[in-house]
Design an enzyme around this catalytic site. Structure first.
Site, PDB file in Angstrom:
ATOM      1  CE  LYS A   1     -24.674 -19.030  27.158  1.00 22.78           C
ATOM      2  NZ  LYS A   1     -23.722 -18.042  26.728  1.00 22.78           N
TER       3      LYS A   1
HETATM    4  N1  GLU Z   1     -20.403 -17.592  28.126  1.00 22.77           N
HETATM    5  C1  GLU Z   1     -19.729 -16.515  27.470  1.00 22.77           C
HETATM    6  C2  GLU Z   1     -20.715 -15.726  26.630  1.00 22.77           C
HETATM    7  O1  GLU Z   1     -21.891 -15.715  26.885  1.00 22.77           O
HETATM    8  C3  GLU Z   1     -18.480 -16.957  26.724  1.00 22.77           C
HETATM    9  C4  GLU Z   1     -18.711 -17.944  25.605  1.00 22.77           C
HETATM   10  C5  GLU Z   1     -17.452 -18.513  24.994  1.00 22.77           C
HETATM   11  O2  GLU Z   1     -16.367 -18.121  25.383  1.00 22.77           O
HETATM   12  O3  GLU Z   1     -17.611 -19.365  24.118  1.00 22.77           O
HETATM   13  O4  GLU Z   1     -20.339 -15.017  25.733  1.00 22.77           O
END
Ligand code: GLU
Length: 418
Positions: A106
């Site tokens: 992240k």
């Molecule tokens: N931000 C989204 C999540 O927390 C999507 C992450 C992604 O598609 O890699 O799952």
């Protein structure tokens, strides 16, 4: 809402709770509780007025045992090191729950994007991409949208990366616009898995979805689409919605699409015609059948958990319940579909996008939605199976039991080097 709960400690607690039911060594569990690496950055960009401003930014790569690191980029003033660490860990276990071949990551930049022009946000996104370029790539780490980022930002990430690398590599980032290599169904995917898991949870409890009442906390991409889909696919009645400015309630029902239009026009759901204003905490404790927290971490603490009256909670947000709230809800027999399954639709369709990018062959929306439904429903059934077979306290623990097993297997099969 609780502000004193550290989300990284919540993640570690969730792992420890599940580890008690698993035959995985403490040494391996310890490894699965910490990020492998974190890049912490200071970004500087020129504002439109010529001033230089600096920002804190992060990318945490939590675990890569099952595949490339994967996870979104968040733009929010609350972004900090521990939040990004927690969010990256949740991605690891989310990808393992739906069994897609990714690790977890992240990123985030601490800012309120509403205070910046589009040109400033573009400069910042390109600067962030330039800094993370050595550690991302379609086989390395694949960013995606998260809170306050979307197709626009992902298109900038792709363009910056491809320009600097002198290549075309659309699979370096997911959540792009269709014409830039995005997938059908990606924008809706998070809300769709929230709807699908709510449907499965109601079915498991033998509750009717038709006419069931719903409150939705948070009306961004995840919340607004989940609201629309529970109305259109499950015949539920959305009675209350909120965003960071406040909440609105109408026991007769709120049209999910009309209130989204109102938010787009006015900037907020507040003031929506025919609905009364309530506080955000009141929304969480309304007498509804389904509650969808779709905002940020720690939205529901122990006190709110005691007061809320929903039978089912489907977590569209990441980490919306504190560990203490989880315990209260398990005692009260409220069925909580954990974030790492209920919002896994986003990363699942990101995976489909990446597969399509690599094959340079694109699927119909129908195919995307069908494949998504299969993965989410199969994962739900697996959690129920683990929950019943091992008499686990709740579905969150079941999700971690299933997910940790998969990650630990990948790690142990690979062995340690050197
Ligand atoms: N931000 C989204 C999540 O927390 C999507 C992450 C992604 O598609 O890699 O799952």
């Amino acid at each position: 809402m609780s502000t004193d709960v550290n989300p990284f400690e919540s993640l570690q607690q969730q792992i420890d709770t599940a580890a008690a039911y698993l035959d995985v060594g403490d040494d391996v569990i310890e490894r699965l509780k910490q990020p492998e690496r974190i890049l912490e950055l200071t970004l500087s960009i020129e504002r439109d007025d010529g001033e230089i401003e600096t920002f804190r930014a992060f990318r945490s790569q939590f675990n890569g045992d099952r595949g490339p690191y994967k996870g979104g980029i968040r733009y929010h003033p609350g972004v900090n090191r521990d939040e990004v660490k927690a969010l990256s860990g949740w991605m690891v276990y989310k990808c393992a729950v739906v069994d897609i071949p990714y690790g977890g990551a992240k990123g985030g930049i601490s800012l309120n994007p509403a205070d910046y022009s589009e040109a400033e946000l573009e400069r910042l996104t390109r600067s962030f991409t330039e800094e993370i370029r050595p550690i991302i790539g379609e086989d390395r780490d694949i960013p995606a949208p998260d809170v306050n980022t979307g197709q626009r930002e992902m298109n900038w990430v792709k363009d910056t990366y491809e320009t600097l690398e002198n290549t075309t590599e659309p699979g370096v980032v997911t959540g792009k616009a269709i014409d830039s290599g995005g997938s059908e169904g990606r924008v809706e995917a998070t809300g769709r898995s929230t709807m699908l898991t709510a449907r499965e949870a109601f079915d498991y409890l033998d509750l009717d979805t038709e006419g069931a009442t719903v409150a939705v906390q948070g009306y961004g991409n995840a919340g607004s689409i989940a609201a629309r889909l529970v109305e259109s696919e499950l015949d539920m009645t959305v009675v209350a919605v909120s965003d960071s400015s406040g909440a609105v309630y109408n026991p007769e029902g709120i049209d999910a699409t009309a209130v989204k239009r109102h938010k787009n026009e006015t900037g907020s759901v507040t003031g929506f015609e025919g609905a009364e204003a309530v506080s955000s905490d009141e929304l969480l404790t309304l007498d509804v059948d389904l509650l969808i927290p779709a905002a940020l971490e720690n939205a529901i603490d122990e006190r709110l958990a005691r007061d809320l009256s929903a039978d089912v909670i489907s977590e569209a947000a990441n980490g919306p319940l504190t560990p203490a709230a989880d315990e209260v809800l398990a005692d009260r027999d409220v069925l909580v579909v954990p974030d790492i399954l209920a919002n896994a639709g986003g990363v699942t369709v990101s995976y489909f996008e990446w597969v399509q990018n690599r094959q340079r062959f694109y699927w119909s929306e129908e195919r995307v939605n069908e494949e998504l439904e299969t993965l989410v429903v199969d994962a739900f059934d697996e959690l129920i199976d683990a929950y019943e077979r091992h008499e686990l306290p709740n579905l969150r623990t079941a999700a971690y039991v299933v997910a940790i097993r998969r990650v630990a297997d990948a790690y142990e099969e690979g062995g340690t080097w050197p």
